[in-house]
Structures are given as structure tokens and as C-alpha cells.
Design an enzyme around this catalytic site. Structure first.
Site, PDB file in Angstrom:
ATOM      1  N   HIS A 120       0.798  -1.248  -0.201  1.00  0.00           N
ATOM      2  CA  HIS A 120      -0.017  -0.290  -0.037  1.00  0.00           C
ATOM      3  C   HIS A 120       0.492   1.207  -0.047  1.00  0.00           C
ATOM      4  O   HIS A 120       1.729   1.286   0.523  1.00  0.00           O
ATOM      5  CB  HIS A 120      -0.780  -0.196   1.524  1.00  0.00           C
ATOM      6  CG  HIS A 120      -2.081   1.211   1.530  1.00  0.00           C
ATOM      7  ND1 HIS A 120      -1.259   2.098   1.816  1.00  0.00           N
ATOM      8  CD2 HIS A 120      -2.802   1.099   1.452  1.00  0.00           C
ATOM      9  CE1 HIS A 120      -2.558   2.650   2.215  1.00  0.00           C
ATOM     10  NE2 HIS A 120      -3.593   2.235   1.305  1.00  0.00           N
ATOM     11  N   ASP A 197       3.099  -4.665   7.894  1.00  0.00           N
ATOM     12  CA  ASP A 197       1.969  -3.694   7.911  1.00  0.00           C
ATOM     13  C   ASP A 197       0.457  -4.151   7.657  1.00  0.00           C
ATOM     14  O   ASP A 197      -0.035  -5.145   7.229  1.00  0.00           O
ATOM     15  CB  ASP A 197       1.923  -3.013   6.493  1.00  0.00           C
ATOM     16  CG  ASP A 197       0.828  -1.795   5.916  1.00  0.00           C
ATOM     17  OD1 ASP A 197       0.040  -2.110   7.287  1.00  0.00           O
ATOM     18  OD2 ASP A 197       0.444  -1.594   5.324  1.00  0.00           O
ATOM     19  N   GLN A 200      -4.790  -4.825   6.851  1.00  0.00           N
ATOM     20  CA  GLN A 200      -5.570  -6.104   6.460  1.00  0.00           C
ATOM     21  C   GLN A 200      -6.262  -7.274   7.239  1.00  0.00           C
ATOM     22  O   GLN A 200      -6.578  -8.439   6.205  1.00  0.00           O
ATOM     23  CB  GLN A 200      -5.553  -5.876   5.033  1.00  0.00           C
ATOM     24  CG  GLN A 200      -5.463  -4.901   3.699  1.00  0.00           C
ATOM     25  CD  GLN A 200      -6.747  -4.590   3.885  1.00  0.00           C
ATOM     26  OE1 GLN A 200      -8.045  -5.424   4.700  1.00  0.00           O
ATOM     27  NE2 GLN A 200      -7.531  -3.017   3.761  1.00  0.00           N
ATOM     28  N   LYS A 223     -10.235   0.100  10.484  1.00  0.00           N
ATOM     29  CA  LYS A 223     -10.920  -0.950   9.485  1.00  0.00           C
ATOM     30  C   LYS A 223     -11.316  -2.558  10.677  1.00  0.00           C
ATOM     31  O   LYS A 223     -11.193  -3.709   9.700  1.00  0.00           O
ATOM     32  CB  LYS A 223      -9.448  -1.610   9.117  1.00  0.00           C
ATOM     33  CG  LYS A 223      -9.767  -0.429   7.585  1.00  0.00           C
ATOM     34  CD  LYS A 223      -7.584  -0.773   6.726  1.00  0.00           C
ATOM     35  CE  LYS A 223      -7.354   0.117   6.110  1.00  0.00           C
ATOM     36  NZ  LYS A 223      -8.208   1.285   4.730  1.00  0.00           N
ATOM     37  N   CYS A 363      -5.068   2.469  -3.860  1.00  0.00           N
ATOM     38  CA  CYS A 363      -3.357   3.229  -3.199  1.00  0.00           C
ATOM     39  C   CYS A 363      -2.553   2.029  -3.284  1.00  0.00           C
ATOM     40  O   CYS A 363      -1.496   1.758  -2.709  1.00  0.00           O
ATOM     41  CB  CYS A 363      -3.937   3.521  -1.709  1.00  0.00           C
ATOM     42  SG  CYS A 363      -4.968   4.645  -1.607  1.00  0.00           S
TER      43      CYS A 363
END
Ligand code: PLP
Length: 405
Positions: A120, A197, A200, A223, A363
Site C-alpha cells: 500500500h 503492515d 488488512q 478497518k 493505493c
């Protein structure tokens, strides 16, 4: 605790109140908020609202305790060694920028940071800015044909100058989960740190940062069924302790004179100014709730829907799925291209069917370009998604083609 998808859906007010009914499949962008977070935030603002850390009156003490309790809940969700390893930020983007600035300031010209082409922009642009500031070298792991990070290339690309490998835990385009054990073993071989990261990943269950043996983890509240404007940077205690401040201001200092300042220990060192207190409390509530859920059953539910979605999309010759089409090591995020149709047009027609889908480059332009595209459609499944949501999408696609072709 048993898992009843229908009862669980009723715990998300927006989904219950939406009229006409909403088939919300844009969960990778923002999930709907769980009632535990809403209640915790409104209770906080109604009964405990005060600034934290500096006050000595009872309200300030209650607010400080609630904020620190949220930190402890985040630490528990991540299996952090101590709550002091948890820094509240405004989201994953801010967490990643914090690392790029602060840990980045400890790097020297020629030091290397390894990324991948699946990142991302939040885990890419901050490192490009660091390259401008400090003359570091960025290396990008290539992608396999189906868009996974090609870890077979890792051994050849790693050098003793590598200081950090920073990768997505799960792709926001393909849903592919990164094989963290392979990355960590390679990083340890050259003394590099590992950042994941997790933006998600966390909505699909608690994470064990100690078990993963990583150094940094970043995610956003909005999220994972929590509030927006709040997120977490977790970092291994000794790593955080060695990092210089990023933002300066109130709350992050010891002694301040006109000549200079001393700085607080982590995590306060990295939380300059008044933080998003109510949002942190809301995030703490939702993470405590997530920590208790029966994840095996939730995964089975999400996978069943994923299987249905993949089968429906694969049955159409005009649709190309981007990324892995099996259920191995992936989350229920599915991007796809419909030959000749722009994703924005597709999403607009689907909206008429009450289906919320995302269209664009997500993104992640290098990854989208890997598939020879400028943009794609993306459907992302959450724990409250139903079979009816998937069927509404698949039915809606017939109309999309009828209207747009
Ligand atoms: N990383 C990944 C993989 C994401 O999907 C996103 C958001 O879509 C981010 C980072 C940035 O999250 P935020 O915008 O909440 O800071």
C-alpha cells in the site's frame, strides 16, 4: 463462545438501520463499527471526558486510566510483552510514517530498506521520503505471476546493509498473506528488523507479535470494527527505546529549557499532544471484544463466502481475478477486472443494487500495474457478511454488463 452470523450482524447498528438494506462489501477500506466501540466512546465523552496524563482532578484520572486500559487491551490483542510497547497513532499511515521518521533517523546513507511491489502507498511513500532525506537505498521484492510477494528472491536481494524489511502482512488488493516466518528467518540472517503492515490482517483475528518474532506492527482502528482517527504502532521494547522522538510537543518530554529538552520513555515519547482519547477508548473496547471471539468459526464463515464469491467470479469469462484463486494463505479480499469496463462505472451500477464495492488503484499502484491495469474492482468480506451480500454482487454484475456494454 458460539458464533451466530445473524446475531453478530445485529451488533453493527449501521447494517441494521440501513434502508434499503445495504450489501456492504467495502470492508477493506473501512469496516462498520461494532456497538462496543460506539458505547465506549459515548460513555467516555458523557462521563469521563477530560485531558489525560497532566490533570490531578478525578475526571482527568478516570480519563487517563481509561486511555491506559485501552493500551493494555491493544497489547493483549497483539500479545505484546508489555503495554508500553503500544503507541497510539491516528492510524496505520501515521504509524508507518512514525517508523520511517524515527527509526529512519537512525539509518545511514547506503543503508537498505527492503519493501515489495505489493505495498500500500502508506508503506512505500514514507520510505521514498526517507530515501530523499537520508540517502538510504530501497529494494523492492518482485511479485509472482499471481501477485504474491516473491520470497524466493529474498536471499539474493538481501545484503548486510539491510536494516529493515517492511512488508504488508496481507495485501489490500489480492488478500494474499505474507509468509512471515520466511521473512523473519532471512532478516535475522543479516541482522535486519522486520515491520509488518497489519492494516488488512487484524480484522480477521488477534495477532501474536511475539510468536511472529517481528519488530514493528501497524494497524488502523477503522478497518477492524473500531473508530477512525486511531491506530496502533507496536514495536519491540528495546527497539522503541532506541528510537528518537518524531513529533515534539506536550506529553513527550521530561525537562524543557530554552536550550533543549529531555524526552519521556516510550510510549509517551511518541504521543506528542492530546491524543484521540475517546477513539482510543473505543478501539480498546473493540479489541477486547475481538480478543474473545471464536475465530475458527468466523474464519470458516468468511471462507465459505469467499469460496462462493470466487466460484461466481470464475464462472464468468469476462472477469479476471487478480491474485491467488485458492483459499491458501489469503484473506477474503478479492480484486477483479471486467474486460473493457471501468471500475468506477461498475461500482456506480452496483450501488443501484445496494452493493457497496470499491473501484480504483486501491493505493497500490505498483501492484495494480503488475496486472497490466490502472484500476480494479474490489469486494472485501467481513465477519458480518452474508450469502445474500455475495449473491447481490454476483446478480448485480449481470446488470453491470447489460447496462455498460
Ligand atoms: N496498509 C494497508 C495494507 C491498507 O489497506 C491501508 C488502507 O487501506 C493502509 C495501510 C492505510 O490505512 P489508513 O488509511 O487507515 O492509515
Amino acid at each position: 463462545m458460539s458464533f451466530d452470523p445473524k446475531a453478530l450482524r445485529a451488533e453493527f447498528p449501521l447494517l441494521m438501520l440501513a434502508q434499503p438494506p445495504l450489501h456492504y462489501l467495502d470492508n477493506a477500506a473501512t469496516s462498520q463499527i461494532h456497538r462496543s466501540a460506539l458505547k465506549a466512546m459515548s460513555d467516555h465523552d458523557m462521563f469521563q471526558r477530560a485531558n489525560i496524563m497532566r490533570g490531578t482532578h478525578r475526571l482527568a484520572e478516570a480519563a487517563t486510566a481509561a486511555y491506559e486500559d485501552a493500551r493494555a487491551r491493544a497489547a493483549h490483542f497483539l500479545n505484546a510483552a508489555t503495554p508500553d510497547e503500544v503507541v497510539f497513532t491516528s492510524g496505520a499511515t501515521a504509524a508507518l510514517n512514525l517508523v520511517a521518521h524515527s527509526f529512519g533517523d537512525t539509518l545511514r546513507p547506503g543503508d537498505e530498506v527492503m519493501l515489495s511491489l505489493a505495498e500500500h502507498h502508506s508503506n512505500l511513500v514514507p520510505w521514498q521520503l526517507l530515501r530523499e532525506r537520508r540517502g538510504i537505498v530501497l529494494r523492492f521484492l518482485p511479485l509472482t505471476a499471481d501477485g504474491r510477494i516473491d520470497l524466493a528472491a529474498l536471499a539474493d536481494m538481501l545484503t548486510p546493509r539491510c536494516r529493515l524489511i517492511a512488508l504488508t502482512h496481507c495485501s489490500n488488493v489480492t488478500g494474499a498473506i505474507t509468509d512471515v516466518a520466511t521473512v523473519v528467518a532471512a532478516a535475522h540472517g543479516v541482522g535486519a528488523r522486520v515491520l509488518l503492515d497489519g492494516a488488512q490482517q487484524v480484522q480477521h483475528g488477534p495477532v501474536d507479535v511475539q510468536g511472529l518474532d517481528i519488530d514493528f506492527y501497524a494497524f488502523s482502528g477503522h478497518k477492524c470494527y473500531g473508530p477512525n482517527g486511531i491506530g496502533v504502532l507496536w514495536a519491540r521494547g528495546e527497539v522503541l527505546a532506541a528510537m528518537p522522538p518524531f513529533l515534539g510537543g506536550g506529553g513527550m518530554v521530561g525537562e524543557v529549557t530554552p536550550e533543549g529538552s529531555t524526552f519521556a520513555r516510550p510510549p509517551q515519547r511518541f504521543e506528542a499532544g492530546t491524543p484521540a482519547i475517546a477513539q482510543a477508548v473505543g478501539l480498546g473496547a473493540v479489541l477486547a471484544w475481538l480478543s474473545m471471539l471464536p475465530w475458527r468459526a468466523i474464519r470458516a464463515h468468511e471462507n465459505e463466502l469467499l469460496r462462493r464469491l470466487l466460484a461466481g467470479l470464475r464462472g464468468r469469462s469476462d472477469i479476471r481475478i487478480l491474485g491467488p484463486v485458492d483459499l491458501d494463505a489469503r484473506q477474503p479480499v478479492v480484486s477483479f477486472d471486467i474486460a473493457g469496463l471501468h471500475p468506477h462505472d461498475v461500482c456506480q451500477v452496483l450501488d443501484r443494487h445496494g452493493v457497496a464495492l470499491r473501484g480504483g488503484h486501491h493505493c497500490a499502484q505498483p501492484l495494480i500495474r503488475h496486472f497490466g491495469l490502472d484500476g480494479a474492482n474490489r469486494a472485501s468480506i467481513a465477519m458480518y457478511t452474508t450469502q445474500a451480500d455475495i449473491d447481490a454482487l454476483l446478480d448485480g454484475l449481470n446488470d453491470v454488463v447489460a447496462v455498460l456494454r
